[in-house]
Design a protein around this motif. Structure first.
Motif, PDB file in Angstrom:
ATOM      1  N   UNK A   1      12.307  -3.971 -12.809  1.00 21.51           N
ATOM      2  CA  UNK A   1      11.137  -3.690 -11.990  1.00 21.51           C
ATOM      3  C   UNK A   1      10.338  -4.973 -11.756  1.00 21.51           C
ATOM      4  N   UNK A   2       9.996  -5.234 -10.496  1.00 26.02           N
ATOM      5  CA  UNK A   2       9.125  -6.351 -10.149  1.00 26.02           C
ATOM      6  C   UNK A   2       7.853  -5.793  -9.547  1.00 26.02           C
ATOM      7  N   UNK A   3       6.717  -6.278 -10.049  1.00 26.75           N
ATOM      8  CA  UNK A   3       5.489  -5.892  -9.366  1.00 26.75           C
ATOM      9  C   UNK A   3       4.692  -7.147  -9.082  1.00 26.75           C
ATOM     10  N   UNK A   4       3.884  -7.082  -8.047  1.00 26.41           N
ATOM     11  CA  UNK A   4       3.155  -8.291  -7.684  1.00 26.41           C
ATOM     12  C   UNK A   4       1.724  -7.987  -7.269  1.00 26.41           C
ATOM     13  N   UNK A   5       0.829  -8.868  -7.701  1.00 29.14           N
ATOM     14  CA  UNK A   5      -0.546  -8.834  -7.201  1.00 29.14           C
ATOM     15  C   UNK A   5      -0.627  -9.827  -6.042  1.00 29.14           C
ATOM     16  N   UNK A   6      -1.819  -9.930  -5.456  1.00 29.07           N
ATOM     17  CA  UNK A   6      -2.017 -10.921  -4.406  1.00 29.07           C
ATOM     18  C   UNK A   6      -1.729 -12.321  -4.936  1.00 29.07           C
ATOM     19  N   UNK A   7      -2.269 -12.619  -6.155  1.00 33.30           N
ATOM     20  CA  UNK A   7      -2.060 -13.952  -6.701  1.00 33.30           C
ATOM     21  C   UNK A   7      -0.609 -14.198  -7.054  1.00 33.30           C
ATOM     22  N   UNK A   8       0.103 -13.120  -7.439  1.00 33.46           N
ATOM     23  CA  UNK A   8       1.534 -13.245  -7.680  1.00 33.46           C
ATOM     24  C   UNK A   8       2.246 -13.712  -6.420  1.00 33.46           C
ATOM     25  N   UNK A   9       1.867 -13.130  -5.296  1.00 39.67           N
ATOM     26  CA  UNK A   9       2.489 -13.499  -4.024  1.00 39.67           C
ATOM     27  C   UNK A   9       2.157 -14.944  -3.659  1.00 39.67           C
ATOM     28  N   UNK A  10       0.894 -15.331  -3.875  1.00 43.40           N
ATOM     29  CA  UNK A  10       0.488 -16.705  -3.550  1.00 43.40           C
ATOM     30  C   UNK A  10       1.250 -17.696  -4.433  1.00 43.40           C
ATOM     31  N   UNK A  11       1.329 -17.352  -5.721  1.00 47.83           N
ATOM     32  CA  UNK A  11       2.014 -18.228  -6.666  1.00 47.83           C
ATOM     33  C   UNK A  11       3.494 -18.353  -6.320  1.00 47.83           C
TER      34      UNK A  11
ATOM     35  N   UNK B   1      10.723   1.401  -3.817  1.00 44.97           N
ATOM     36  CA  UNK B   1       9.387   0.838  -3.673  1.00 44.97           C
ATOM     37  C   UNK B   1       8.343   1.858  -4.094  1.00 44.97           C
ATOM     38  N   UNK B   2       7.423   1.445  -4.978  1.00 47.27           N
ATOM     39  CA  UNK B   2       6.317   2.320  -5.354  1.00 47.27           C
ATOM     40  C   UNK B   2       4.999   1.626  -5.023  1.00 47.27           C
ATOM     41  N   UNK B   3       4.177   2.240  -4.217  1.00 49.14           N
ATOM     42  CA  UNK B   3       2.854   1.652  -3.972  1.00 49.14           C
ATOM     43  C   UNK B   3       1.992   1.776  -5.219  1.00 49.14           C
ATOM     44  N   UNK B   4       1.212   0.726  -5.520  1.00 48.14           N
ATOM     45  CA  UNK B   4       0.363   0.736  -6.717  1.00 48.14           C
ATOM     46  C   UNK B   4      -1.105   0.794  -6.324  1.00 48.14           C
ATOM     47  N   UNK B   5      -1.978   0.773  -7.339  1.00 47.53           N
ATOM     48  CA  UNK B   5      -3.415   0.873  -7.077  1.00 47.53           C
ATOM     49  C   UNK B   5      -3.895  -0.206  -6.112  1.00 47.53           C
ATOM     50  N   UNK B   6      -3.335  -1.401  -6.274  1.00 48.75           N
ATOM     51  CA  UNK B   6      -3.771  -2.527  -5.459  1.00 48.75           C
ATOM     52  C   UNK B   6      -3.715  -2.269  -3.964  1.00 48.75           C
ATOM     53  N   UNK B   7      -2.659  -1.594  -3.527  1.00 50.64           N
ATOM     54  CA  UNK B   7      -2.495  -1.397  -2.084  1.00 50.64           C
ATOM     55  C   UNK B   7      -3.589  -0.475  -1.549  1.00 50.64           C
ATOM     56  N   UNK B   8      -3.982   0.525  -2.365  1.00 48.20           N
ATOM     57  CA  UNK B   8      -5.058   1.425  -1.927  1.00 48.20           C
ATOM     58  C   UNK B   8      -6.394   0.686  -1.940  1.00 48.20           C
ATOM     59  N   UNK B   9      -6.583  -0.128  -2.989  1.00 41.04           N
ATOM     60  CA  UNK B   9      -7.821  -0.902  -3.054  1.00 41.04           C
ATOM     61  C   UNK B   9      -7.928  -1.834  -1.850  1.00 41.04           C
ATOM     62  N   UNK B  10      -6.807  -2.463  -1.463  1.00 43.42           N
ATOM     63  CA  UNK B  10      -6.847  -3.338  -0.288  1.00 43.42           C
ATOM     64  C   UNK B  10      -7.152  -2.536   0.977  1.00 43.42           C
ATOM     65  N   UNK B  11      -6.669  -1.294   1.024  1.00 40.30           N
ATOM     66  CA  UNK B  11      -6.996  -0.435   2.163  1.00 40.30           C
ATOM     67  C   UNK B  11      -8.490  -0.215   2.280  1.00 40.30           C
ATOM     68  N   UNK B  12      -9.130   0.113   1.149  1.00 43.11           N
ATOM     69  CA  UNK B  12     -10.579   0.348   1.153  1.00 43.11           C
ATOM     70  C   UNK B  12     -11.321  -0.952   1.464  1.00 43.11           C
ATOM     71  N   UNK B  13     -10.835  -2.044   0.861  1.00 45.00           N
ATOM     72  CA  UNK B  13     -11.479  -3.345   1.073  1.00 45.00           C
ATOM     73  C   UNK B  13     -11.436  -3.741   2.557  1.00 45.00           C
ATOM     74  N   UNK B  14     -10.318  -3.410   3.219  1.00 46.64           N
ATOM     75  CA  UNK B  14     -10.203  -3.695   4.648  1.00 46.64           C
ATOM     76  C   UNK B  14     -11.343  -3.047   5.424  1.00 46.64           C
TER      77      UNK B  14
ATOM     78  N   UNK C   1     -14.509  -3.341  -5.248  1.00 45.95           N
ATOM     79  CA  UNK C   1     -13.166  -3.058  -4.738  1.00 45.95           C
ATOM     80  C   UNK C   1     -12.329  -4.341  -4.697  1.00 45.95           C
ATOM     81  N   UNK C   2     -12.968  -5.455  -4.402  1.00 49.41           N
ATOM     82  CA  UNK C   2     -12.258  -6.742  -4.375  1.00 49.41           C
ATOM     83  C   UNK C   2     -11.642  -7.046  -5.738  1.00 49.41           C
ATOM     84  N   UNK C   3     -12.423  -6.802  -6.802  1.00 48.02           N
ATOM     85  CA  UNK C   3     -11.916  -7.038  -8.156  1.00 48.02           C
ATOM     86  C   UNK C   3     -10.724  -6.134  -8.437  1.00 48.02           C
ATOM     87  N   UNK C   4     -10.883  -4.838  -8.124  1.00 49.21           N
ATOM     88  CA  UNK C   4      -9.781  -3.891  -8.367  1.00 49.21           C
ATOM     89  C   UNK C   4      -8.535  -4.321  -7.591  1.00 49.21           C
TER      90      UNK C   4
END
Lengths: 211, 210
Positions: free
Chosen positions: A75-85, A166-179, A57-60
């Motif tokens: 359209x702008x989309x961001x991953x965690x690393x996008x936000x860090x960068x 705003x559209x939630x993407x796969x990442x947000x659900x994966x972070x939910x499960x990872x939590x 799940x961390x990878x996803x």
């Protein structure tokens, strides 16, 4: 009197005698009310399974974008690393480093080290560097903040919902499960691993004597 | 209720792995845990001094964290500097009062509560106060538990900076207040980790003690 039958409360120094608990029971200190220990809810196999699941799940969660934001056809989309960068680029480097450590590196290191230690112990071998890994796991625990980041994404979604689409993407659900998975991993009693390691080491010593 | 303490029984629990060891006689050199090799000590070393140092530093940085903008929003029509409190107001006025409360609690109440609580704990433990020891122990556990949740605003700004990036139309940049705020969160966490809750229960050392 065997010292191993005693438990000392970390929060007030009161000495208690260890008793066997029923499943889901917790032992609390009679003086200050802090938790002394709890019934081992999950065994090492379950721990390993949960650790492997959280690695996947961390990878996803890190590969797929978290949120897409659309404004006037752009359209702008961001991953965690996008936000860090982006945080790094905007001139607050220390904050970017803090976010990278607490949401990426510490959780990842926790998952990998837990996985390695559990895998080796279950094979009946003493993991190399066990003592150092255990110290690292204990020290990293309070600094692993995936669940706080998760709440942060929800707050961000609401904050910008009025501004653009705003559209939630796969990442947000994966972070939910990872939590959920990491919260479970963080509630593992590290002393169970110390005990398992002592058993494995004792077996290894006995085998060495026979050979 | 009479409680036996590890100190009174000549025991020394390892803080790192929980192993209960026998305390060395007074004056003997300090020991390391036979199981995990961590140095054994009766109380966390220099607990008061370290905890006060981190706490005072966090109090000092709390001022720029709130006075400086943590975020700068620029759109076609306006430029705006947002402080933490300003961000809460925007959420509140925009109708998301539930999130306004969450952010207010996480970013303003929690750091303040932690600083006040740690001050109370440090002062009362130093005076060997017997006042509400159980409640103070509970307060310490609460401070430990809420520690990391103040990072919320840091993550929100990081995401907004990455997402709201439409060149001239709308852009969000992080402000210098965010560095101070992140430092406050880290420093208060270090302060609460340095404090040894066993000090709440310790009796003043007597002259006739062995």
């Amino acid at each position: 009197m065997r010292a191993s039958s005693l438990v000392v409360c970390e929060h007030c120094d009161a000495v208690h005698e260890r008793r066997r608990l029923a499943p889901r029971e917790r032992a609390l200190c009679v003086r200050c009310g802090a938790e002394l220990y709890r019934a081992g809810g999950v065994d090492l196999y379950t721990m390993l399974a949960l650790t492997l699941a959280s690695l996947i799940v961390f990878v996803i969660a890190n590969v797929y974008p978290i949120i897409t934001l659309e404004l006037q056809g752009v359209a702008n989309r961001s991953t965690l690393w996008g936000a860090i960068h982006a945080t790094w680029e905007t001139g607050v480097g220390p904050v970017a480093v803090l976010a990278a450590l607490t949401v990426f590196f510490f959780p990842l290191a926790q998952i990998l080290m837990f996985g390695y230690v559990l895998f080796e112990l279950l094979r009946g071998r003493a993991p190399r560097g066990f003592v150092d890994i255990m110290h690292a796991l204990r020290l990293m625990r309070p600094w692993s903040m995936v669940e706080v980041f998760m709440l942060g994404t929800l707050v961000s979604v609401v904050k910008i919902a009025g501004l653009a689409q705003v559209t939630p993407e796969i990442g947000i659900f994966a972070f939910g499960v990872l939590t959920i998975l990491l919260t479970t991993i963080n509630s593992f009693d590290l002393r169970l691993l110390w005990d398992a390691h002592e058993r494995v080491a004792a077996d290894g010593a006995a085998a060495g004597l026979v050979a | 209720m009479k409680v036996r303490t590890a100190t009174a029984m000549g025991l020394l629990p390892c803080e790192a792995c929980g192993l209960v060891c026998r305390a060395p006689p007074p004056g003997a050199p300090a020991l390391c845990c036979p199981r995990c090799e961590a140095p054994l000590h009766r109380r966390k070393p220099d607990s008061y001094r370290r905890s006060w140092a981190f706490l005072l530093a966090s109090m000092l940085l709390y001022i720029p964290a709130n006075a400086l903008p943590i975020m700068q929003t620029s759109t076609l029509v306006y430029d705006e500097n947002n402080t933490i409190l300003g961000g809460v107001r925007v959420l509140w006025v925009g109708g998301s009062w539930d999130l306004a409360i969450i952010v207010f609690v996480a970013s303003i109440c929690v750091p303040l509560l932690k600083m006040v609580a740690l001050t109370v704990l440090l002062l009362s433990a130093r005076r060997h106060s017997k006042w509400r020891q159980v409640e103070r122990a509970r307060l310490y556990r609460l401070v430990e538990f809420v520690g990391q949740w103040s990072m919320l605003d840091v993550f929100v700004v990081a995401l907004l900076v990455a997402l709201v990036n439409f060149q001239s139309v709308a852009e969000v940049r992080a402000g210098p207040g965010l560095i101070a705020f992140g430092a406050v969160v880290v420093l208060t966490m270090l302060a609460s980790m340095s404090f040894d809750p066993r000090l709440i229960w310790d009796e003043p050392e007597r002259q006739d003690s062995p």
